[in-house]
Scaffold this motif. Structure first.
Motif, PDB file in Angstrom:
ATOM      1  N   GLU A 196      -8.429  27.853  72.458  1.00 18.27           N
ATOM      2  CA  GLU A 196      -8.190  28.363  71.101  1.00 18.27           C
ATOM      3  C   GLU A 196      -8.856  27.397  70.138  1.00 18.27           C
ATOM      4  O   GLU A 196      -8.637  26.190  70.216  1.00 18.27           O
ATOM      5  CB  GLU A 196      -6.699  28.335  70.784  1.00 18.27           C
ATOM      6  N   LEU A 197      -9.651  27.934  69.231  1.00 20.04           N
ATOM      7  CA  LEU A 197     -10.295  27.055  68.254  1.00 20.04           C
ATOM      8  C   LEU A 197      -9.487  27.064  66.959  1.00 20.04           C
ATOM      9  O   LEU A 197      -8.771  28.020  66.662  1.00 20.04           O
ATOM     10  CB  LEU A 197     -11.716  27.540  67.988  1.00 20.04           C
ATOM     11  N   TYR A 198      -9.579  25.984  66.227  1.00 17.54           N
ATOM     12  CA  TYR A 198      -8.942  25.982  64.901  1.00 17.54           C
ATOM     13  C   TYR A 198      -9.875  25.274  63.931  1.00 17.54           C
ATOM     14  O   TYR A 198     -10.797  24.554  64.348  1.00 17.54           O
ATOM     15  CB  TYR A 198      -7.563  25.342  64.950  1.00 17.54           C
ATOM     16  N   ASP A 199      -9.635  25.455  62.653  1.00 13.55           N
ATOM     17  CA  ASP A 199     -10.474  24.819  61.650  1.00 13.55           C
ATOM     18  C   ASP A 199     -10.083  23.351  61.561  1.00 13.55           C
ATOM     19  O   ASP A 199      -9.049  23.007  60.974  1.00 13.55           O
ATOM     20  CB  ASP A 199     -10.290  25.507  60.293  1.00 13.55           C
ATOM     21  N   ALA A 200     -10.905  22.502  62.148  1.00 14.47           N
ATOM     22  CA  ALA A 200     -10.566  21.087  62.240  1.00 14.47           C
ATOM     23  C   ALA A 200     -11.317  20.255  61.201  1.00 14.47           C
ATOM     24  O   ALA A 200     -11.392  19.035  61.318  1.00 14.47           O
ATOM     25  CB  ALA A 200     -10.881  20.575  63.642  1.00 14.47           C
ATOM     26  N   ASP A 249     -10.650  19.297  58.231  1.00 10.23           N
ATOM     27  CA  ASP A 249      -9.854  18.262  57.585  1.00 10.23           C
ATOM     28  C   ASP A 249      -9.445  17.165  58.570  1.00 10.23           C
ATOM     29  O   ASP A 249      -9.518  15.980  58.265  1.00 10.23           O
ATOM     30  CB  ASP A 249      -8.618  18.919  56.953  1.00 10.23           C
ATOM     31  N   ASP A 250      -9.043  17.568  59.788  1.00  6.35           N
ATOM     32  CA  ASP A 250      -8.698  16.571  60.815  1.00  6.35           C
ATOM     33  C   ASP A 250      -9.894  15.665  61.110  1.00  6.35           C
ATOM     34  O   ASP A 250      -9.756  14.444  61.209  1.00  6.35           O
ATOM     35  CB  ASP A 250      -8.283  17.270  62.118  1.00  6.35           C
ATOM     36  N   ALA A 251     -11.044  16.288  61.250  1.00  2.00           N
ATOM     37  CA  ALA A 251     -12.247  15.510  61.568  1.00  2.00           C
ATOM     38  C   ALA A 251     -12.539  14.535  60.425  1.00  2.00           C
ATOM     39  O   ALA A 251     -12.876  13.370  60.655  1.00  2.00           O
ATOM     40  CB  ALA A 251     -13.428  16.451  61.796  1.00  2.00           C
ATOM     41  N   TYR A 252     -12.395  15.022  59.208  1.00  2.39           N
ATOM     42  CA  TYR A 252     -12.653  14.166  58.050  1.00  2.39           C
ATOM     43  C   TYR A 252     -11.740  12.941  58.080  1.00  2.39           C
ATOM     44  O   TYR A 252     -12.181  11.799  57.951  1.00  2.39           O
ATOM     45  CB  TYR A 252     -12.439  14.956  56.748  1.00  2.39           C
ATOM     46  N   ARG A 253     -10.441  13.189  58.291  1.00  4.16           N
ATOM     47  CA  ARG A 253      -9.494  12.072  58.286  1.00  4.16           C
ATOM     48  C   ARG A 253      -9.779  11.083  59.419  1.00  4.16           C
ATOM     49  O   ARG A 253      -9.761   9.863  59.210  1.00  4.16           O
ATOM     50  CB  ARG A 253      -8.064  12.613  58.416  1.00  4.16           C
ATOM     51  N   THR A 256     -22.272  12.282  61.789  1.00  4.57           N
ATOM     52  CA  THR A 256     -21.000  12.146  61.079  1.00  4.57           C
ATOM     53  C   THR A 256     -21.114  12.455  59.589  1.00  4.57           C
ATOM     54  O   THR A 256     -20.186  12.966  58.971  1.00  4.57           O
ATOM     55  CB  THR A 256     -20.489  10.690  61.201  1.00  4.57           C
ATOM     56  N   ARG A 257     -22.261  12.099  59.040  1.00  7.47           N
ATOM     57  CA  ARG A 257     -22.473  12.116  57.609  1.00  7.47           C
ATOM     58  C   ARG A 257     -22.023  13.399  56.889  1.00  7.47           C
ATOM     59  O   ARG A 257     -21.168  13.339  55.990  1.00  7.47           O
ATOM     60  CB  ARG A 257     -23.968  11.895  57.325  1.00  7.47           C
ATOM     61  N   PRO A 258     -22.566  14.564  57.287  1.00 11.87           N
ATOM     62  CA  PRO A 258     -22.205  15.794  56.564  1.00 11.87           C
ATOM     63  C   PRO A 258     -20.698  16.043  56.560  1.00 11.87           C
ATOM     64  O   PRO A 258     -20.182  16.661  55.631  1.00 11.87           O
ATOM     65  CB  PRO A 258     -22.916  16.901  57.351  1.00 11.87           C
ATOM     66  N   ILE A 259     -20.016  15.545  57.550  1.00 14.46           N
ATOM     67  CA  ILE A 259     -18.568  15.781  57.581  1.00 14.46           C
ATOM     68  C   ILE A 259     -17.868  14.861  56.600  1.00 14.46           C
ATOM     69  O   ILE A 259     -16.994  15.277  55.848  1.00 14.46           O
ATOM     70  CB  ILE A 259     -18.037  15.600  59.009  1.00 14.46           C
ATOM     71  N   GLN A 261     -19.976  20.017  55.627  1.00 11.68           N
ATOM     72  CA  GLN A 261     -19.997  20.820  56.854  1.00 11.68           C
ATOM     73  C   GLN A 261     -18.585  21.004  57.391  1.00 11.68           C
ATOM     74  O   GLN A 261     -17.786  20.068  57.376  1.00 11.68           O
ATOM     75  CB  GLN A 261     -20.849  20.087  57.901  1.00 11.68           C
ATOM     76  N   GLY A 262     -18.298  22.210  57.840  1.00  5.99           N
ATOM     77  CA  GLY A 262     -17.007  22.468  58.466  1.00  5.99           C
ATOM     78  C   GLY A 262     -17.090  22.246  59.969  1.00  5.99           C
ATOM     79  O   GLY A 262     -18.183  22.069  60.511  1.00  5.99           O
TER      80      GLY A 262
END
Ligand code: ADP
Ligand code: ZN
Length: 605
Positions: free
Chosen positions: A405-409, A411-415, A495-498, A503-504
């Motif tokens: 199952e995928l989810y919109d990560a 924000d998690d990735a950003y943190r 990493t940069r665009p995130i 980038q999402g």
């Protein structure tokens, strides 16, 4: 027809001696090739049925079939199984006393043997080669032939000498068999053994009856017990990387009431043989072991293989999991994969002083990690590595049974990436998670990390959740782990665009939650274990086996007993129709099993 019990046709021998109705794919062609006196190379998965490929032609050709096998225990099992079918087989290795050895050699020279299993160093000794030169030899079979190659993962120096066989016996057909060989190893085997004209048979590597599951290692012991619960009363193997862990896990299992024993190369050999013997005889259900265990184990009714630690390569992993379900019945392979496993493994690889070896090992480890982290069908990844493409997803692995199952990560990735940035790319996974979750540890205080903006910003997510996110970021190339520096996390150009929120990112829902949800469901495995007749037949089998001093499966395999329980034959003739029942066994055991069927019927079971 030269053997005492072979019939005029290989198919007849298959049916009457081994009790199987038909050859499996390739078996017949390989038999014919050897009968015609030609060499062959057989690449077939564990449990594929390699043994019959040389056993039957050895019985049909003049002289004795010489089988080279690397492990003493393996020889004994095979010989036991052959003799239970009435085939004249012996083994000759260092486990025999002087008297026994003489008896075997006498039988050889009296031409009373269909098959002789020999250790490679014994076979290539001058004395033995001389003995053989006076005898008719039906064929040479080199089992576990990958041991001859330095490219393989299990090189054995004593196998190298086998290269001279071809010179000594140019007329005798030779067959090399293995379950694991990448293309390089494959051509090396042909070269080393001098099998230049050999026809190559590659059987499908798929073992559809094994369910492949990979779980994020969170509470490994509980995860192990979960798996064992699904296979209660059945046989299982648990692989750990270190001896210490082997002892630990075995001990914990025993304390929890499981029938478990430890096995590793550091134990006295008498103890090791006892564990192995107890396991084969179903007196011990679970063996916890290092990879030292198993090459000698041809036990067909192992229902689960659990890897407590990440193996070093897919070859080994495939071979070890292949010890599950050799009888073709439903079984399970569970890999527990921890975040630090790959890091530790990479460090070990890095310590190898030989650059060429380091390159090979590191390549193999990459493939292993790729399997563990795959988001698609595991079997496709596994078989793909061995050069075999599946037409469709397998439907019997964790990825197929429960697609990711995928989810919109985003924000998690950003943190997570921000935290790595703020600790100045000097922390490993655990510390980064501590920062995110706002942990109050000495280390965090000492480093002043509690003053960072991201400190505590991820307290809404569990440690497992962050571990999974970070691992996926590594897998997708947004982070790298500096192996040389204790797994310190570093950012990458990706990493940069995130970090700039340009980038999402979609990630898999961390597995731990899925695993917990799933484990509440009842296991669906169909256990014939509930069938009282099957249990009664098993009990009869165990009695016969114990009286004869052989493992139960030598009497009959689980598949045979299941079929018997389903068909309920009432006469010896109808019992002969059950797959796995040959004439010899019918005569020896038929009545006992018929009796059990009748008895069970009367008690209304
Ligand atoms: P391998 O050596 O390739 O790992 P084995 O030769 O030990 O495999 O065979 C695995 C299992 O398959 C054994 O229990 C064997 O009796 C069974 N088997 C082999 N050939 C056949 C066949 N033609 N029909 C039914 N069962 C078979
Ligand atoms: Zn699958």
């Amino acid at each position: 027809m030269f053997s005492s019990i072979a019939l005029s046709e290989p198919l007849e021998t298959l049916r009457s001696v081994f009790g199987f109705p038909e050859f499996r794919p390739h078996q017949r062609e390989i038999v014919d090739e050897l009968l015609a006196g030609r060499d062959a190379f057989v690449l077939m998965p564990t449990g594929g049925g390699k043994s019959l490929c040389y056993q039957i032609p050895a019985m049909h050709r003049e002289g004795v079939g010489i089988v080279v096998s690397p492990l003493i225990s393996l020889m004994k099992d095979q010989v036991d199984a052959l003799r239970a079918n009435g085939v004249r087989a012996e083994f000759y290795n260092s486990s025999l006393g002087a008297e026994e050895s003489r008896r075997v050699l006498r039988a050889l020279h009296a031409r009373e043997l269909d098959l002789l299993y020999v250790a490679p160093e014994r076979l290539m000794s001058e004395g033995f080669l001389e003995r053989l030169s006076g005898e008719a030899i039906a064929l040479f079979a080199i089992d576990e032939a990958h041991c001859v190659s330095q490219w393989g993962h299990d090189f054995r120096p004593e196998y190298v000498q086998l290269g001279a066989l071809r010179k000594h016996f140019p007329e005798v057909p030779m067959v090399a068999l293995t379950a694991t060989a990448d293309p390089q190893t494959r051509s090396d085997i042909l070269e080393q053994l001098g099998l230049r004209q050999a026809k190559v048979f590659v059987a499908g590597f798929d073992r559809p009856n094994i369910r492949y599951l990979v779980q994020e290692k969170t509470k490994p012991f509980n995860q192990l017990v979960d798996c064992l619960e699904r296979w209660k009363g059945e046989s299982a193997i648990v692989y750990c990387l270190s001896r210490k862990r082997v002892e630990e896990v075995a001990q914990k299992l025993r304390l929890a009431g499981w029938s478990a024993a430890a096995y590793h190369a550091g134990l006295p050999s008498a103890q090791r043989s006892r564990v192995q013997e107890d396991f084969l005889r179903d007196d011990v259900r679970i063996v916890v072991a290092t990879v030292a265990f198993g090459m000698g184990i041809d036990k067909p009714n192992v229902r689960a293989v659990v890897h407590y630690d990440l193996p070093k390569h897919l070859e080994g992993y495939y071979q070890e999991t292949g010890r599950a379900g050799r009888d073709g019945l439903e079984s399970e392979a569970v890999l527990l994969y921890g975040l630090s496993d790959a890091v530790v493994a990479r460090q070990l690889v890095g310590q190898n002083a030989n650059a060429e070896q380091r390159r090979i090992e590191s390549h193999k480890l990459d493939a292993m990690v790729g399997f563990a982290e795959a988001l698609t069908c595991r079997r496709r990844v596994l078989l793909g590595y061995f050069g075999e493409a599946l037409d469709a997803d397998c439907g019997n692995c964790d990825r197929c049974l429960k697609p990711v199952e995928l989810y919109d990560a985003t924000d998690d990735a950003y943190r997570a990436l921000m935290a790595v940035y703020e600790v100045r790319q000097r922390a490993g996974v655990r510390l980064v998670i501590d920062v995110l979750r706002g942990a109050e540890t000495d280390q965090v205080r000492r480093l002043g990390h509690h003053r960072l903006p991201t400190y505590g910003q991820g307290a809404d997510r569990s440690t497992e959740h962050w571990a999974s996110v970070i691992r996926q970021l590594i897998h997708h190339g947004y982070l790298v782990q500096d192996v040389a520096k204790f797994g310190v996390l570093k950012l990458t150009p990706k990493t940069r665009p995130i970090l700039h929120k340009e980038q999402g990112l979609q990630l898999a829902v961390p597995q731990e939650r899925i695993a917990r949800r799933r484990s509440k469901r009842k296991p669906t495995a169909d256990h014939a274990a509930d069938d009282p007749l099957f249990q009664a037949l098993r009990a009869v089998r165990k009695e016969i086996a114990d009286a004869a001093g052989v493992p139960p499966y030598v009497v009959f395999g689980d598949a045979t007993l299941k079929e018997m329980a389903a068909r309920k034959p009432r006469t010896l003739e109808s019992m002969l129709e059950v797959s796995g029942v040959g004439l010899h066994k019918l005569k020896k055991y038929g009545d006992r099993f018929l009796e059990a069927i009748v008895r069970n019927d009367r008690t209304g079971g």
